[in-house]
Every structure is written in C-alpha cells, then in structure tokens.
Design a protein around this motif. Structure first.
Motif, PDB file in Angstrom:
ATOM      1  N   PHE A   1       0.852  -1.197   0.000  1.00 54.42           N
ATOM      2  CA  PHE A   1       0.000   0.000   0.000  1.00 54.42           C
ATOM      3  C   PHE A   1       0.887   1.246   0.000  1.00 54.42           C
ATOM      4  O   PHE A   1       1.039   1.920   1.022  1.00 54.42           O
TER       5      PHE A   1
ATOM      6  N   MET B   1      -6.103  -4.793   5.849  1.00 53.95           N
ATOM      7  CA  MET B   1      -5.426  -4.639   4.561  1.00 53.95           C
ATOM      8  C   MET B   1      -4.790  -5.984   4.217  1.00 53.95           C
ATOM      9  O   MET B   1      -4.066  -6.551   5.030  1.00 53.95           O
TER      10      MET B   1
ATOM     11  N   GLY C   1      -2.948  -6.335  -1.483  1.00 58.57           N
ATOM     12  CA  GLY C   1      -2.890  -4.936  -1.900  1.00 58.57           C
ATOM     13  C   GLY C   1      -4.246  -4.261  -1.934  1.00 58.57           C
ATOM     14  O   GLY C   1      -4.363  -3.158  -2.451  1.00 58.57           O
ATOM     15  N   GLU C   2      -5.281  -4.932  -1.368  1.00 58.52           N
ATOM     16  CA  GLU C   2      -6.628  -4.363  -1.368  1.00 58.52           C
ATOM     17  C   GLU C   2      -7.197  -4.326   0.045  1.00 58.52           C
ATOM     18  O   GLU C   2      -6.761  -5.051   0.934  1.00 58.52           O
ATOM     19  N   THR C   3      -8.202  -3.466   0.219  1.00 58.30           N
ATOM     20  CA  THR C   3      -8.933  -3.386   1.481  1.00 58.30           C
ATOM     21  C   THR C   3     -10.368  -3.824   1.234  1.00 58.30           C
ATOM     22  O   THR C   3     -10.779  -4.046   0.097  1.00 58.30           O
TER      23      THR C   3
ATOM     24  N   PHE D   1      -6.054   7.804   1.444  1.00 59.97           N
ATOM     25  CA  PHE D   1      -5.829   6.387   1.170  1.00 59.97           C
ATOM     26  C   PHE D   1      -7.099   5.584   1.405  1.00 59.97           C
ATOM     27  O   PHE D   1      -7.511   4.781   0.561  1.00 59.97           O
TER      28      PHE D   1
ATOM     29  N   ASN E   1      -9.486   3.955  -1.738  1.00 53.43           N
ATOM     30  CA  ASN E   1      -9.754   2.512  -1.812  1.00 53.43           C
ATOM     31  C   ASN E   1     -11.242   2.224  -1.684  1.00 53.43           C
ATOM     32  O   ASN E   1     -11.776   1.353  -2.378  1.00 53.43           O
TER      33      ASN E   1
END
Length: 234
Positions: free
Chosen positions: A22, A63, A89-91, A138, A142
C-alpha cells in the motif's frame, strides 16, 4: 524487503511489506506513520477460515498482504452471490463502511487461501482518519474503487444475461493461454447462479467450439466468439 516466508518475518518486516503493498501509506507524515507502526497488528487466516459473518462487529481495518478473501451474501435457501474478492494490496469496502458508520458486518467473508492481513484497531483507524489527510485519502480512494466495483456488479445482475456474465468472468479469469482453473460450481458461486445452469451454457459453447472443458479447468478456444457474448450477442 526480506525474501523469507511470511511466517518468519518480524513485525518490522511485516510493516515494511504493508508499505510495499500500500504505497500510499508512505506519504503519511512521520508522526502519523509512527503511530500506525506502533498500533498495527498482523492476523492470519487459514484456507476456508471465516473472517466475518453477518452481524459481527468490525473492530479492525484490514489490509490484505498475501492471499485472498471472498465476500458474499447467502440467502436463506443457501444460494450465494459473490460481492467481491479482497486480494493482496486491497482493502474491504464493507469493513470500511462499518467502521465509519458503526454498523455490523452485513455479509459473509472467508479466506479462499492462506491469507495474511495487516489490521488497524478501530480507535486508531478513527483517529488517523481525523488527523492524517494522507491516511484519509488512502482510505477513501480505496473505498471509492471498491464501491465502484459493487455498482458494476449491480448493473450486471440487473441488466446482463447469465451467458453475458459468464463470458465476462471467463475472460477476466483466463491466463495468457486462455486457461481458467475453476470448477463449474465455483463459477456458479461467483455469478450467484447454480452449477447446472453454468454447465449447460459451457456445454453449448463447447459444442460450438468456443471452449473446451475438463475437470476443474476450462480452455477458451475462440476468444472473439466468447467476447461477443459479453455484448449480448447470441
């Protein structure tokens, strides 16, 4: 970044991995980044382990560092429809929404493979959201991306036929050789359909030379013909 297996990484190395996954977090002011480093926790899920069920309290902002979770809704009859995956790499948009609104989790979430997560406690999340413009950007960036994917899902369910959605999914999941490593049942779950419907459609396409099916594997033979189905062409 250490090349050791994740389970052998120190907390500092896991934090470095989080910054790598991230990069927007690297923009935070030092004082806020230090607060994040001190408060961040690291959690792991085994394959098929439950992350959330409907009604569970959201007490962390997660995360995904490695692995993948599946977020879905399940009906009283047991039918499921995939909402989205959370990949490395994603939430999770629903977790973010719950933390902001104070609501409980409204869906199911399970790990599809061994998954490792960076976790920010709810009170730290709320504080950083308030005092750090970079952290706030951030989170909201997302959140916006995942919310857009949910709107796309609603559009597809409302306006696309099952064959259109299946064609889109096969193209999305296929590798460079046109191979999709999924069972008919897994495709049905992702589309909120049933295996019999998916199998009939694949059999039709196989008879027309568009695909070749094997156990747990589908090979796309005629990508252009399949792509026409994404536009609704028979």
């Amino acid at each position: 970044m250490s090349q050791q297996p994740y389970t052998r990484l120190s907390a500092e190395e896991k934090f470095d991995l989080c910054l790598q996954r991230f990069p927007a977090l690297q923009k935070m002011e030092n004082v806020h980044s230090e607060q994040l480093r001190k408060k961040m926790q690291f959690k792991s899920l085994d394959t098929e382990q439950i992350a959330y069920e409907p009604g569970w309290e959201c007490d962390h902002f997660f995360m995904c560092l490695t692995g993948k979770t599946r977020v879905f809704k399940r009906s009283e009859s047991g039918r499921e429809i995939l909402l989205y995956h959370v990949n490395k790499g994603e939430t999770c948009v629903l977790t973010t929404s719950c933390l902001i609104t104070g609501q409980s989790f409204p869906a199911n979430s399970i790990a599809e493979q061994e998954t490792h997560l960076a976790a920010i406690p709810a009170n730290t999340f709320t504080e950083l959201l308030s005092i750090s413009p970079d952290f706030r950007s951030f989170v909201l960036d997302n959140y916006g991306l995942m919310l857009s994917s949910l709107i796309t899902l609603v559009d597809q369910i409302a306006f696309d036929r099952t064959d259109q959605r299946l064609a889109k999914l096969l193209i999305k999941l296929s590798d460079e050789q046109g191979i999709v490593n999924c069972t008919h049942n897994e495709l049905a779950l992702d589309l909120g359909s049933v295996r019999e419907v998916i199998s009939r459609q694949l059999q039709d396409w196989e008879s027309r030379g568009f695909v070749r099916t094997k156990r747990g594997r589908i090979e796309i033979l005629e990508a252009e013909d399949l792509a026409r189905h994404t536009q609704g062409s028979p």
